[in-house]
Design a protein around this motif. Structure first.
Motif, mmCIF file in Angstrom:
data_model
loop_
_atom_site.group_PDB
_atom_site.id
_atom_site.type_symbol
_atom_site.label_atom_id
_atom_site.label_comp_id
_atom_site.label_asym_id
_atom_site.label_seq_id
_atom_site.Cartn_x
_atom_site.Cartn_y
_atom_site.Cartn_z
ATOM 1 N N LEU A 5 0.826 -1.207 0.000
ATOM 2 C CA LEU A 5 0.000 0.000 0.000
ATOM 3 C C LEU A 5 0.863 1.261 0.000
ATOM 4 C CD1 LEU A 5 -2.801 -1.072 2.508
ATOM 5 C CD2 LEU A 5 -2.904 -1.007 0.009
ATOM 6 N N ASP A 6 1.970 1.224 0.751
ATOM 7 C CA ASP A 6 2.857 2.398 0.799
ATOM 8 C C ASP A 6 3.579 2.632 -0.520
ATOM 9 O OD1 ASP A 6 2.093 2.780 3.404
ATOM 10 O OD2 ASP A 6 3.840 1.759 4.266
ATOM 11 N N ASN A 7 3.732 1.567 -1.298
ATOM 12 C CA ASN A 7 4.446 1.684 -2.589
ATOM 13 C C ASN A 7 3.519 1.288 -3.739
ATOM 14 O OD1 ASN A 7 7.495 2.052 -1.719
ATOM 15 N ND2 ASN A 7 6.612 0.496 -0.375
ATOM 16 N N LEU A 8 2.271 1.719 -3.638
ATOM 17 C CA LEU A 8 1.276 1.296 -4.623
ATOM 18 C C LEU A 8 1.628 1.751 -6.038
ATOM 19 C CD1 LEU A 8 -1.367 -0.233 -4.852
ATOM 20 C CD2 LEU A 8 -2.591 1.921 -4.519
ATOM 21 N N ASP A 9 2.258 2.922 -6.159
ATOM 22 C CA ASP A 9 2.636 3.382 -7.502
ATOM 23 C C ASP A 9 3.636 2.437 -8.159
ATOM 24 O OD1 ASP A 9 4.476 4.086 -5.540
ATOM 25 O OD2 ASP A 9 5.240 5.785 -6.688
ATOM 26 N N LEU A 10 4.607 1.937 -7.371
ATOM 27 C CA LEU A 10 5.580 0.985 -7.925
ATOM 28 C C LEU A 10 4.903 -0.322 -8.322
ATOM 29 C CD1 LEU A 10 8.584 1.480 -5.443
ATOM 30 C CD2 LEU A 10 8.305 2.429 -7.741
ATOM 31 N N LEU A 12 1.750 -0.734 -9.237
ATOM 32 C CA LEU A 12 0.939 -0.535 -10.435
ATOM 33 C C LEU A 12 1.806 -0.450 -11.687
ATOM 34 C CD1 LEU A 12 -1.739 1.980 -9.102
ATOM 35 C CD2 LEU A 12 -1.974 -0.490 -9.476
ATOM 36 N N TRP A 13 2.974 0.220 -11.588
ATOM 37 C CA TRP A 13 3.856 0.276 -12.753
ATOM 38 C C TRP A 13 4.441 -1.093 -13.063
ATOM 39 C CZ3 TRP A 13 3.558 3.459 -16.416
ATOM 40 C CH2 TRP A 13 3.225 4.793 -16.203
ATOM 41 N N ALA A 14 4.688 -1.894 -12.020
ATOM 42 C CA ALA A 14 5.175 -3.261 -12.254
ATOM 43 C C ALA A 14 4.138 -4.060 -13.036
ATOM 44 C CB ALA A 14 5.481 -3.949 -10.925
ATOM 45 N N PHE A 15 2.876 -3.929 -12.644
ATOM 46 C CA PHE A 15 1.836 -4.651 -13.374
ATOM 47 C C PHE A 15 1.573 -4.027 -14.748
ATOM 48 C CE2 PHE A 15 0.980 -6.780 -9.404
ATOM 49 C CZ PHE A 15 0.649 -8.054 -9.846
ATOM 50 N N ASP A 85 14.152 1.667 -27.234
ATOM 51 C CA ASP A 85 14.230 2.446 -25.991
ATOM 52 C C ASP A 85 13.047 3.416 -25.961
ATOM 53 O OD1 ASP A 85 15.015 3.410 -23.579
ATOM 54 O OD2 ASP A 85 16.685 4.607 -24.340
ATOM 55 N N ILE A 86 11.926 2.918 -25.500
ATOM 56 C CA ILE A 86 10.694 3.701 -25.436
ATOM 57 C C ILE A 86 10.342 3.914 -23.970
ATOM 58 C CG2 ILE A 86 8.241 3.782 -26.055
ATOM 59 C CD1 ILE A 86 8.910 1.833 -28.348
ATOM 60 N N VAL A 87 10.171 5.159 -23.580
ATOM 61 C CA VAL A 87 9.859 5.486 -22.186
ATOM 62 C C VAL A 87 8.513 6.192 -22.131
ATOM 63 C CG1 VAL A 87 10.576 6.732 -20.115
ATOM 64 C CG2 VAL A 87 12.297 5.703 -21.624
ATOM 65 N N TRP A 88 7.639 5.690 -21.292
ATOM 66 C CA TRP A 88 6.333 6.309 -21.081
ATOM 67 C C TRP A 88 6.055 6.326 -19.582
ATOM 68 C CZ3 TRP A 88 1.093 4.064 -20.292
ATOM 69 C CH2 TRP A 88 0.101 5.054 -20.397
ATOM 70 N N GLY A 89 6.275 7.471 -18.954
ATOM 71 C CA GLY A 89 6.187 7.519 -17.496
ATOM 72 C C GLY A 89 7.261 6.640 -16.888
#
Length: 228
Positions: A5-10, A12-15, A85-89
């Motif tokens: 929960l404390d690292n929910l952004d990480l 979500l990006w992992a998924f 090498d494509i970066v999106w967020g």
């Protein structure tokens, strides 16, 4: 659980990496698998035998071996993806990501071809013969008569193949792709006291994704079942 929960952004990006791997590999494996099965049931004997050997060889090779080839052996013989090498967020598609796509696509396409081949076997032979009788070429018979019906008959096995692909994306985490398993490993190393909660949470995320794939497959099966 609190770590997630404390690292929910990480998380979500992992998924997001996991879903991107799944969607791109899924589409490419469907295209390659369809091409393979067209060659396998085609009129050229040498291509039929070559594809049969290829499919048997890849299906019986562990996915990890294919990943190792694209990650370590491939670059030594000129097979690399350094141009990617494509970066999106926080979603980054680099050479590791592209190598994972290649490994998953090649491995999964062989299972896709077998699933579609089972659907082709369900199409009455008389339909193909009738299509040839009216002057359609082999390509026309496949595109207009056989493959549309084969895909309808292959929805359940194709859904199983795609679900297996979704779970196989976790292998990419071992080779540096920041997908779900990669994030699990990082969390469990940094917070060993919360391993159980971390594993349960990520497992639940995968259950949700698998249920979504199953729901979509069921919708296709019902729609095409009525149309037949």
């Amino acid at each position: 659980m609190s770590v997630v929960l404390d690292n929910l952004d990480l998380v979500l990006w992992a998924f997001a990496h996991t879903v991107a791997l799944f969607l791109i590999s899924g589409v490419l494996s469907l295209l390659l698998g369809t091409f393979l099965v067209a060659l396998r049931v085609g009129p050229i004997p040498i291509l039929r035998r070559a594809v049969s050997v290829y499919v048997t060889l890849i299906r019986n090779t562990p996915l990890l071996i294919i990943f190792i080839f694209f990650r370590f052996a491939g670059p030594k013989i000129g097979i690399n993806f350094n141009f990617v090498d494509i970066v999106w967020g926080d979603l980054r598609m680099n050479n590791f990501f592209a190598a994972a796509i290649a490994a998953l696509t090649i491995y999964t396409s062989t299972f896709v071809s077998e699933a579609i081949r089972s659907g082709i076997n369900a199409v009455p032979l008389g339909q193909a013969e009738a299509a040839r009788a009216v002057g359609l070429s082999f390509g026309g018979v496949m595109q207009q008569v056989v493959l549309p019906q084969a895909f309808r008959a292959s929805v359940p096995p194709l859904a199983s193949v795609q679900i297996a692909l979704l779970k196989n994306t976790t292998v990419a985490g071992v080779f540096g792709v920041a997908e779900a398993l990669f994030r699990v490993r990082g969390f469990t190393n940094n917070f060993p006291g919360e391993r159980v909660g971390i594993f349960i949470t990520f497992a639940l995320f995968f259950v949700v994704l698998v249920e979504i794939v199953s729901f979509v497959a069921n919708r296709f099966e019902r729609r095409w079942g009525v149309a037949r």
